[in-house]
Design an enzyme around this catalytic site. Structure first.
Site, PDB file in Angstrom:
ATOM      1  N   ALA A  71       0.860  -1.185   0.000  1.00  0.00           N
ATOM      2  CA  ALA A  71       0.000   0.000   0.000  1.00  0.00           C
ATOM      3  C   ALA A  71       0.892   1.230   0.000  1.00  0.00           C
ATOM      4  O   ALA A  71       2.109   1.127   0.190  1.00  0.00           O
ATOM      5  CB  ALA A  71      -0.883   0.015   1.240  1.00  0.00           C
ATOM      6  N   LYS A  72       0.317   2.370  -0.224  1.00  0.00           N
ATOM      7  CA  LYS A  72       1.051   3.635  -0.091  1.00  0.00           C
ATOM      8  C   LYS A  72       0.043   4.734   0.111  1.00  0.00           C
ATOM      9  O   LYS A  72      -1.101   4.624  -0.335  1.00  0.00           O
ATOM     10  CB  LYS A  72       1.865   3.918  -1.360  1.00  0.00           C
ATOM     11  CG  LYS A  72       3.018   4.873  -1.138  1.00  0.00           C
ATOM     12  CD  LYS A  72       4.199   4.135  -0.545  1.00  0.00           C
ATOM     13  CE  LYS A  72       5.389   5.024  -0.357  1.00  0.00           C
ATOM     14  NZ  LYS A  72       6.594   4.237  -0.066  1.00  0.00           N
TER      15      LYS A  72
END
Ligand code: NAD
Length: 425
Positions: A110-111
């Site tokens: 994720a980011k």
């Protein structure tokens, strides 16, 4: 100091998909895995108001992109930068999936990011931005679901604000059980020793492996670093400790050099005070092009994506480029470097030290333990060594670049999991 103009037109996510395609060709996963990996699972975008110190209100845009969680909870940093865009965060989220898979860490990818230049805001404003962003992400993050960490423009303090905001929404009974909602915290808030330097330390462990492979001594080796923030400064100080000379540094404020070797620790103190390398008076000021053209053995891009396009690659006079940053080399830049015989240690391998030690922090929080630095560093070194070996073997066996090899090894890990588990329902 801006990036090379032509690289501004590139879409980071499209570039990533092109690089992934080369890896997919080598490992031929099923059509369903190809489809799943072609887009993130979830894209959360929030627009949130924050009161400024002068009483006015500003609206900010924040992202949390959850690319894949077949291997474990979503995991990835939060970036504060005025360059943050949806394609950028999508690409960074995808890279996290492959980084964790390559390093055999039981996390997905994720980011997150907020479009904000943190340098233009006071600490109290940044605290309110962080707390409101965390609040608006709500149950889209969680210690068993999605675990943020620091990235460009954020730090341990940002993580503590996130943790505290999340904890206060968890109810008195659960407060302490959710400490692991973020990693990269201060030690006082439950962080791990060695997390602060972990990404830079991982860069240096990757360089150690490369040096061993090439029978090259780091003692007296010359290196240059772009970006003197968390990743760049720690990598530089650790390499200098190993006897290498830091002969040039470049960041958003300018570029400096000293052929006799800069004092990496003193420079870090200057950057902390002055906000950038500019104005450091024990070095010669040079241009960005002169920085890239500086003769050295090791070049560490540790700033941001697309810094090495064909123009910079043509200037580079190094034996190896070690990608501390995510996506620092454009496809054209990579073509030029490889044609010149410059080795590239790709981002998902070279800068994986941060997520490794984040994983160790998460385990320590779960078990209410505190490991010592020797334990953290030796586990990190072994994990990086083994990933480096897998990438080298794949690259030699299939005659592909180390980037393609690293992505291919990671895709194999993800696709094995999908083969066992199938597609729901
Ligand atoms: P940071 O905010 O601590 O430092 C960023 C550095 O980049 C600063 O020195 C800044 O001056 C420089 N910079 C920014 N824009 C620039 C430009 N246009 N030209 C030259 N220099 C510029 O960030 P960081 O945490 O060190 O992250 C740097 C890179 O490493 C990012 O690509 C990030 O995604 C990646 N990374 C970070 C971690 C981590 O643990 N912090 C982990 C893995 C990868």
């Amino acid at each position: 100091m801006s990036e090379h103009p032509s690289s501004n037109k590139l879409n980071f996510f499209e570039v990533h998909l092109d690089q992934l395609r080369a890896a997919l060709e080598k490992v031929s996963p099923t059509e369903s895995v190809r489809l799943i990996l072609s887009e993130p699972k979830n894209e959360v975008i929030v627009h949130f108001p924050v009161r400024m110190d002068d009483g006015s209100v500003k609206l900010f845009t924040g992202y949390r992109i959850q690319h894949n969680n077949i291997l474990g909870p979503y995991k990835g940093g939060i970036r504060y930068s005025d360059h943050v865009t949806l394609p950028e965060v999508k690409a960074l989220a995808a890279l996290m999936t492959y980084k964790c898979a390559l390093l055999d860490i039981p996390f997905g990818g994720a980011k997150g990011g907020v479009r904000i230049n943190p340098k233009n805001y006071s600490q109290t404003e940044l605290e309110r931005v962080t707390r409101r962003f965390t609040h608006d992400l709500g149950s889209n993050i969680g210690p068993e679901y999605d675990i943020p960490a620091p990235d460009m423009g954020t730090n341990a303090q940002t993580m503590v604000w996130m943790m505290d905001t999340y904890m206060n929404g968890a109810g008195a009974q659960n407060k302490n059980a959710v400490r692991g909602v973020v990693t990269g915290k201060t030690l006082g808030a439950g962080g791990s020793v060695g997390r602060d330097k972990a990404t830079g330390q991982g860069v240096v462990y990757a360089i150690d492996e490369w040096a061993e492979e090439k029978n090259f001594s780091l003692d007296g080796a010359r290196f240059t670093v772009q970006g003197y923030g968390n990743v760049g400064s720690h990598a530089a100080m650790l390499l200098a400790q190993a006897g290498a000379l830091c002969v040039a540094v470049c960041d958003h404020s300018g570029a400096i050099s000293d052929p006799a070797g800069l004092d990496t620790v003193e420079l870090a103190a200057h950057v902390k005070k002055a906000g950038g390398v500019a104005g450091y008076d024990k070095a010669t000021t040079i241009t960005r092009d002169e920085f890239f053209g500086t003769k050295c053995d090791i070049l560490i891009p540790a700033a941001m994506e697309f810094q090495i396009d064909a123009h910079e690659a043509n200037l580079i006079n190094a034996r190896v480029v070690v990608e501390g940053a995510n996506g620092p080399t454009t496809p054209r830049g990579e073509e030029v470097l490889l044609a010149k015989g410059v080795d590239i240690i790709p981002d998902i391998l070279a800068n994986a030290g941060g997520v490794c030690v984040s994983y160790y922090e998460w385990i320590q929080n779960k078990r209410s333990e505190s490991w010592n630095l020797r334990e953290v560093d030796s586990k990190l070194k072994e994990r990086l060594r083994s990933a480096y070996e897998r990438v080298r073997e794949f690259s030699e066996e299939h005659k592909v670049s180390r980037r393609t090899a690293a992505l291919a090894v990671a895709v194999l890990r993800v696709s094995d999991s999908y083969r066992e588990r199938g597609i729901f329902p």
